[in-house]
Motif scaffolding. Structure first.
Motif, PDB file in Angstrom:
ATOM      1  N   ARG A  87     -86.787   3.365  97.538  1.00  0.00           N
ATOM      2  CA  ARG A  87     -88.073   3.239  96.853  1.00  0.00           C
ATOM      3  C   ARG A  87     -88.843   2.006  97.318  1.00  0.00           C
ATOM      4  NH1 ARG A  87     -84.813   4.032  92.333  1.00  0.00           N
ATOM      5  NH2 ARG A  87     -85.264   1.897  91.660  1.00  0.00           N
ATOM      6  N   TYR A 131     -95.986  10.362  78.443  1.00  0.00           N
ATOM      7  CA  TYR A 131     -96.883  10.360  79.605  1.00  0.00           C
ATOM      8  C   TYR A 131     -98.216   9.683  79.295  1.00  0.00           C
ATOM      9  CZ  TYR A 131     -93.370  13.705  81.016  1.00  0.00           C
ATOM     10  OH  TYR A 131     -92.170  14.306  81.307  1.00  0.00           O
ATOM     11  N   ASP A 159     -96.279   7.201  96.336  1.00  0.00           N
ATOM     12  CA  ASP A 159     -96.692   8.605  96.340  1.00  0.00           C
ATOM     13  C   ASP A 159     -98.189   8.795  96.081  1.00  0.00           C
ATOM     14  OD1 ASP A 159     -94.257   9.861  96.921  1.00  0.00           O
ATOM     15  OD2 ASP A 159     -93.564   9.583  94.863  1.00  0.00           O
ATOM     16  N   GLU A 184     -96.324  15.806  82.152  1.00  0.00           N
ATOM     17  CA  GLU A 184     -96.088  15.279  83.507  1.00  0.00           C
ATOM     18  C   GLU A 184     -96.284  16.339  84.584  1.00  0.00           C
ATOM     19  OE1 GLU A 184     -93.421  14.795  87.007  1.00  0.00           O
ATOM     20  OE2 GLU A 184     -93.179  16.158  85.321  1.00  0.00           O
ATOM     21  N   GLY A 185     -96.157  17.614  84.206  1.00  0.00           N
ATOM     22  CA  GLY A 185     -96.088  18.670  85.207  1.00  0.00           C
ATOM     23  C   GLY A 185     -97.336  18.873  86.031  1.00  0.00           C
ATOM     24  N   TYR A 186     -98.508  18.964  85.358  1.00  0.00           N
ATOM     25  CA  TYR A 186     -99.716  19.320  86.091  1.00  0.00           C
ATOM     26  C   TYR A 186    -100.939  18.561  85.571  1.00  0.00           C
ATOM     27  CZ  TYR A 186     -97.038  23.198  88.002  1.00  0.00           C
ATOM     28  OH  TYR A 186     -96.095  23.943  88.655  1.00  0.00           O
ATOM     29  N   GLY A 237    -102.851  14.673  94.229  1.00  0.00           N
ATOM     30  CA  GLY A 237    -101.922  15.788  94.196  1.00  0.00           C
ATOM     31  C   GLY A 237    -102.415  16.932  95.070  1.00  0.00           C
ATOM     32  N   LYS A 290    -100.880  19.778  91.074  1.00  0.00           N
ATOM     33  CA  LYS A 290     -99.559  19.172  90.929  1.00  0.00           C
ATOM     34  C   LYS A 290     -99.622  17.739  91.454  1.00  0.00           C
ATOM     35  CE  LYS A 290     -95.038  18.980  90.389  1.00  0.00           C
ATOM     36  NZ  LYS A 290     -94.397  19.023  89.051  1.00  0.00           N
ATOM     37  N   VAL A 297     -97.196  11.875  92.305  1.00  0.00           N
ATOM     38  CA  VAL A 297     -96.368  10.864  91.647  1.00  0.00           C
ATOM     39  C   VAL A 297     -95.427  11.532  90.639  1.00  0.00           C
ATOM     40  CG1 VAL A 297     -96.390   8.862  90.105  1.00  0.00           C
ATOM     41  CG2 VAL A 297     -98.067   9.033  91.957  1.00  0.00           C
ATOM     42  N   ASP A 298     -94.183  11.103  90.652  1.00  0.00           N
ATOM     43  CA  ASP A 298     -93.215  11.542  89.652  1.00  0.00           C
ATOM     44  C   ASP A 298     -93.315  10.580  88.463  1.00  0.00           C
ATOM     45  OD1 ASP A 298     -91.114  12.373  88.129  1.00  0.00           O
ATOM     46  OD2 ASP A 298     -89.562  12.020  89.637  1.00  0.00           O
ATOM     47  N   GLU A 343     -92.303  10.745  85.516  1.00  0.00           N
ATOM     48  CA  GLU A 343     -91.141  10.659  84.640  1.00  0.00           C
ATOM     49  C   GLU A 343     -90.154   9.595  85.099  1.00  0.00           C
ATOM     50  OE1 GLU A 343     -87.855  13.656  82.567  1.00  0.00           O
ATOM     51  OE2 GLU A 343     -89.327  14.430  83.984  1.00  0.00           O
ATOM     52  N   HIS A 344     -90.184   9.245  86.399  1.00  0.00           N
ATOM     53  CA  HIS A 344     -89.186   8.318  86.934  1.00  0.00           C
ATOM     54  C   HIS A 344     -89.830   7.105  87.608  1.00  0.00           C
ATOM     55  CE1 HIS A 344     -87.060  12.277  86.832  1.00  0.00           C
ATOM     56  NE2 HIS A 344     -86.142  11.520  86.264  1.00  0.00           N
TER      57      HIS A 344
END
Length: 282
Positions: free
Chosen positions: A104, A135, A158, A203-205, A239, A258, A261-262, A264-265
Motif C-alpha cells: 500500500r 461510509y 486508487d 460503499e458499492g456504487y 470510478g 463503481k 477506491v475501496d 471499506e479498507h
C-alpha cells in the motif's frame, strides 16, 4: 490358643520367606553345574510357575509405569509444539500484515511522485470511522497543526477519497465520496460528458446524474473529476461506469459508477494541501 492365632495371621509371611529361601537355594546351587540333584530339580519344577508369574507381574507393572511416563512426555511435547505453532502463526500474520502495508505504501508513494509536480501533499493514517454511518466519514491523524484546512481534498493510490469537513489540532474528519452529501463535479473521460457524482450511502456504487439523453456514455468508461465547483481539482480518478439508465422524466440519463477506491479498507491517504504554483485551495 494364642499360638494358633499367631500362626494363622503369620502363615502367609512364613510361606513367602520359605519360598524366597528355596528360590535362592535352587538358583545358587545350580550355577555352573551340569547335573542337578533330584531335590533341586523338584524345587525348580515346583517354583518355575511362581517365578514366571512373578516375572510377568513385574514386567506388566514396569510396562504400565513406562506407559504413563511416556504418555506424560508426549503430553509435554504436544503442549510445546502447540505453543510453537501458535507463535509461528502469529509471526506469519505479522509478516503478512507488514507485507500488505509495504504494498500500500509503495502505491501511495508512486501516486505522490506522480502528482509531485502539481501538488504539495501530506500523508496521513486513518485512525477512526463514523460507526453510525460506516461510509459517511473517516478520521485521520493530521490536523490544523499540520497545515490542513477545511475542504482540502483527500486521495489515495486508487483515486478520490473525499474532502475535509472538520478539524482539530491533531486530527481531521474526511467526508467520504459515497456519502449522500459528497457530490462531486465529474466527466466521462472519453466523451468528456459532464455530470454530477452522488453518493448512494453505500460503499458499492456511486451514481452519476444529469447526463444528457443523447450523451455518448458506455459501460466500463472511466469517470474523472471535472474541476467544476471550486473544491476538487480536475482529473482525479473516481470510478468506471457499470450501467446506464434513463431518468423517469425521459429527458436525462444517469449512470451507475463503481468507485476505484475501496472505502471499506482505507488505511493510508494523501491530503492535497497546495498546488505547486502556490495558490491555496479555496
Amino acid at each position: 490358643m494364642v499360638l494358633p492365632k499367631i500362626w494363622k495371621k503369620g502363615k502367609w509371611l512364613v510361606l513367602i520367606i520359605v519360598i524366597a529361601i528355596l528360590l535362592s537355594f535352587a538358583y545358587h546351587t545350580g550355577l555352573e553345574r551340569d547335573n542337578l540333584t533330584f531335590v533341586e530339580v523338584w524345587l525348580r519344577d515346583i517354583l518355575a510357575p511362581l517365578e514366571s508369574g512373578a516375572t510377568t507381574v513385574f514386567n506388566k507393572i514396569g510396562g504400565i509405569t513406562g506407559y504413563f511416563t511416556g504418555y506424560g512426555a508426549l503430553v509435554k511435547e504436544r503442549d510445546g509444539l502447540q505453543e510453537e505453532v501458535a507463535a509461528l502463526r502469529q509471526e506469519n500474520d505479522l509478516l503478512k500484515d507488514e507485507q500488505l502495508e509495504n504494498v500500500r505504501l509503495k502505491k501511495l508513494l508512486v501516486m505522490k511522485e506522480g502528482m509531485a509536480q502539481q501538488w504539495q501533499m501530506i500523508a496521513a493514517n486513518v485512525i477512526g470511522r463514523d460507526l453510525n454511518n460506516w461510509y459517511h466519514s473517516i478520521l485521520i491523524d493530521r490536523g490544523s497543526g499540520d497545515g490542513l484546512k477545511k475542504d482540502m481534498v483527500v486521495i489515495n493510490y486508487d483515486g478520490l477519497v473525499g474532502r475535509i469537513i472538520a478539524l482539530s489540532q491533531n486530527s481531521a474528519e474526511v467526508l467520504l465520496l459515497p456519502d449522500r452529501e459528497g457530490a462531486v463535479g465529474a466527466l466521462v473521460q472519453i466523451s468528456r460528458t459532464s455530470g454530477i457524482i452522488e453518493g448512494t450511502g453505500s460503499e458499492g456504487y456511486l451514481r452519476m446524474v444529469h447526463l444528457p439523453h443523447d450523451a455518448e456514455v458506455r459501460e466500463n468508461q472511466i469517470v474523472l473529476t471535472s474541476g467544476l465547483g471550486g473544491v476538487f481539482p480536475a482529473g482525479l480518478r473516481i470510478g468506471f461506469i457499470t450501467e446506464i439508465m434513463v431518468e423517469p422524466n425521459g429527458l436525462m440519463k444517469q449512470a451507475q459508477v463503481k468507485p476505484f477506491v475501496d472505502f471499506e479498507h482505507l488505511e493510508e491517504v494523501l491530503v492535497l494541501t497546495k498546488p505547486i504554483n502556490g495558490v491555496d485551495i479555496p
